[in-house]
Motif scaffolding. Structure first.
Motif, PDB file in Angstrom:
ATOM      1  N   TYR A   1       0.647   0.118  24.206  1.00 37.15           N
ATOM      2  CA  TYR A   1       1.855  -0.659  23.956  1.00 37.15           C
ATOM      3  C   TYR A   1       1.740  -1.419  22.635  1.00 37.15           C
ATOM      4  O   TYR A   1       2.666  -1.428  21.825  1.00 37.15           O
ATOM      5  N   VAL A   2       0.606  -2.082  22.421  1.00 34.26           N
ATOM      6  CA  VAL A   2       0.433  -2.881  21.201  1.00 34.26           C
ATOM      7  C   VAL A   2       0.526  -2.006  19.969  1.00 34.26           C
ATOM      8  O   VAL A   2       1.198  -2.344  18.991  1.00 34.26           O
ATOM      9  N   ILE A   3      -0.118  -0.849  20.000  1.00 32.65           N
ATOM     10  CA  ILE A   3      -0.148   0.016  18.822  1.00 32.65           C
ATOM     11  C   ILE A   3       1.210   0.642  18.546  1.00 32.65           C
ATOM     12  O   ILE A   3       1.638   0.757  17.401  1.00 32.65           O
ATOM     13  N   THR A   4       1.939   1.035  19.591  1.00 36.90           N
ATOM     14  CA  THR A   4       3.180   1.789  19.379  1.00 36.90           C
ATOM     15  C   THR A   4       4.435   0.933  19.340  1.00 36.90           C
ATOM     16  O   THR A   4       5.399   1.309  18.683  1.00 36.90           O
ATOM     17  N   GLN A   5       4.470  -0.201  19.998  1.00 36.00           N
ATOM     18  CA  GLN A   5       5.723  -0.924  20.170  1.00 36.00           C
ATOM     19  C   GLN A   5       5.845  -2.239  19.418  1.00 36.00           C
ATOM     20  O   GLN A   5       6.953  -2.729  19.243  1.00 36.00           O
ATOM     21  N   THR A   6       4.759  -2.846  19.009  1.00 34.46           N
ATOM     22  CA  THR A   6       4.859  -4.186  18.442  1.00 34.46           C
ATOM     23  C   THR A   6       5.183  -4.195  16.954  1.00 34.46           C
ATOM     24  O   THR A   6       5.584  -5.218  16.428  1.00 34.46           O
ATOM     25  N   GLY A   7       5.014  -3.096  16.273  1.00 37.83           N
ATOM     26  CA  GLY A   7       5.350  -3.052  14.854  1.00 37.83           C
ATOM     27  C   GLY A   7       4.346  -3.739  13.958  1.00 37.83           C
ATOM     28  O   GLY A   7       4.673  -4.148  12.839  1.00 37.83           O
ATOM     29  N   ILE A   8       3.129  -3.884  14.403  1.00 43.94           N
ATOM     30  CA  ILE A   8       2.100  -4.513  13.587  1.00 43.94           C
ATOM     31  C   ILE A   8       1.686  -3.545  12.484  1.00 43.94           C
ATOM     32  O   ILE A   8       1.444  -2.371  12.728  1.00 43.94           O
ATOM     33  N   THR A   9       1.629  -4.046  11.251  1.00 45.93           N
ATOM     34  CA  THR A   9       1.093  -3.262  10.152  1.00 45.93           C
ATOM     35  C   THR A   9      -0.411  -3.515  10.119  1.00 45.93           C
ATOM     36  O   THR A   9      -0.862  -4.641   9.930  1.00 45.93           O
ATOM     37  N   TRP A  10      -1.175  -2.457  10.311  1.00 37.04           N
ATOM     38  CA  TRP A  10      -2.596  -2.646  10.551  1.00 37.04           C
ATOM     39  C   TRP A  10      -3.415  -2.799   9.278  1.00 37.04           C
ATOM     40  O   TRP A  10      -4.418  -3.474   9.272  1.00 37.04           O
ATOM     41  N   ASN A  11      -2.997  -2.166   8.144  1.00 41.13           N
ATOM     42  CA  ASN A  11      -3.731  -2.286   6.879  1.00 41.13           C
ATOM     43  C   ASN A  11      -5.214  -1.986   7.068  1.00 41.13           C
ATOM     44  O   ASN A  11      -6.079  -2.809   6.825  1.00 41.13           O
ATOM     45  N   LEU A  12      -5.512  -0.791   7.506  1.00 45.38           N
ATOM     46  CA  LEU A  12      -6.883  -0.462   7.842  1.00 45.38           C
ATOM     47  C   LEU A  12      -7.802  -0.394   6.628  1.00 45.38           C
ATOM     48  O   LEU A  12      -8.956  -0.742   6.713  1.00 45.38           O
ATOM     49  N   SER A  13      -7.295   0.064   5.487  1.00 46.78           N
ATOM     50  CA  SER A  13      -8.152   0.162   4.316  1.00 46.78           C
ATOM     51  C   SER A  13      -7.425  -0.386   3.092  1.00 46.78           C
ATOM     52  O   SER A  13      -6.301   0.008   2.806  1.00 46.78           O
ATOM     53  N   PRO A  14      -8.062  -1.267   2.350  1.00 43.56           N
ATOM     54  CA  PRO A  14      -7.416  -1.805   1.150  1.00 43.56           C
ATOM     55  C   PRO A  14      -7.579  -0.907  -0.075  1.00 43.56           C
ATOM     56  O   PRO A  14      -7.081  -1.236  -1.143  1.00 43.56           O
ATOM     57  N   VAL A  15      -8.260   0.233   0.045  1.00 43.96           N
ATOM     58  CA  VAL A  15      -8.512   1.101  -1.100  1.00 43.96           C
ATOM     59  C   VAL A  15      -7.177   1.646  -1.609  1.00 43.96           C
ATOM     60  O   VAL A  15      -6.411   2.239  -0.866  1.00 43.96           O
ATOM     61  N   GLY A  16      -6.918   1.436  -2.862  1.00 48.27           N
ATOM     62  CA  GLY A  16      -5.684   1.909  -3.478  1.00 48.27           C
ATOM     63  C   GLY A  16      -4.516   0.959  -3.295  1.00 48.27           C
ATOM     64  O   GLY A  16      -3.462   1.160  -3.889  1.00 48.27           O
ATOM     65  N   LYS A  17      -4.666  -0.072  -2.509  1.00 48.15           N
ATOM     66  CA  LYS A  17      -3.578  -1.012  -2.272  1.00 48.15           C
ATOM     67  C   LYS A  17      -3.776  -2.313  -3.040  1.00 48.15           C
ATOM     68  O   LYS A  17      -2.810  -2.982  -3.359  1.00 48.15           O
ATOM     69  N   VAL A  18      -5.013  -2.665  -3.293  1.00 44.56           N
ATOM     70  CA  VAL A  18      -5.298  -3.906  -4.005  1.00 44.56           C
ATOM     71  C   VAL A  18      -5.415  -3.580  -5.487  1.00 44.56           C
ATOM     72  O   VAL A  18      -6.229  -2.763  -5.887  1.00 44.56           O
ATOM     73  N   GLN A  19      -4.585  -4.213  -6.275  1.00 42.73           N
ATOM     74  CA  GLN A  19      -4.587  -3.986  -7.718  1.00 42.73           C
ATOM     75  C   GLN A  19      -5.046  -5.262  -8.414  1.00 42.73           C
ATOM     76  O   GLN A  19      -4.624  -6.355  -8.043  1.00 42.73           O
ATOM     77  N   PRO A  20      -5.857  -5.122  -9.448  1.00 42.90           N
ATOM     78  CA  PRO A  20      -6.266  -6.330 -10.179  1.00 42.90           C
ATOM     79  C   PRO A  20      -5.100  -6.888 -10.994  1.00 42.90           C
ATOM     80  O   PRO A  20      -4.201  -6.163 -11.406  1.00 42.90           O
ATOM     81  N   LYS A  21      -5.128  -8.202 -11.201  1.00 42.64           N
ATOM     82  CA  LYS A  21      -4.100  -8.827 -12.033  1.00 42.64           C
ATOM     83  C   LYS A  21      -4.352  -8.424 -13.481  1.00 42.64           C
ATOM     84  O   LYS A  21      -5.492  -8.262 -13.906  1.00 42.64           O
TER      85      LYS A  21
END
Length: 77
Positions: free
Chosen positions: A50-70
């Motif tokens: 239920y938690v995984i499919t219905q709550t709409g939580i964005t899990w952000n499992l890996s920050p690789v490629g998502k974190v950009q330096p300023k």
């Protein structure tokens, strides 16, 4: 365990009979252990499903490629 220790200290024939016959009577774990284990696993799986499919939580499992330096900013003097 307490009944076993108490019966073991009683050295009469009655104590030996208590140890022998108490081991044949199913205890709580023998009666309900498997059912409780299966029920607990089913409950945990259903709650997490239920938690995984219905709550709409964005899990952000890996920050690789998502974190950009300023971008570097040099001070102007």
């Amino acid at each position: 365990m307490f009944r076993f220790a108490k019966a073991a200290l009683n050295l009469s024939g009655q104590g030996a009979r208590q140890v022998r016959f108490s081991s044949t009577v199913p205890d709580f774990h023998s009666k309900y252990g498997t059912g409780l284990l299966v029920g607990g696993v089913g409950f945990c799986v259903s709650v997490w499903a239920y938690v995984i499919t219905q709550t709409g939580i964005t899990w952000n499992l890996s920050p690789v490629g998502k974190v950009q330096p300023k971008p570097w900013r040099e001070d102007e003097e």
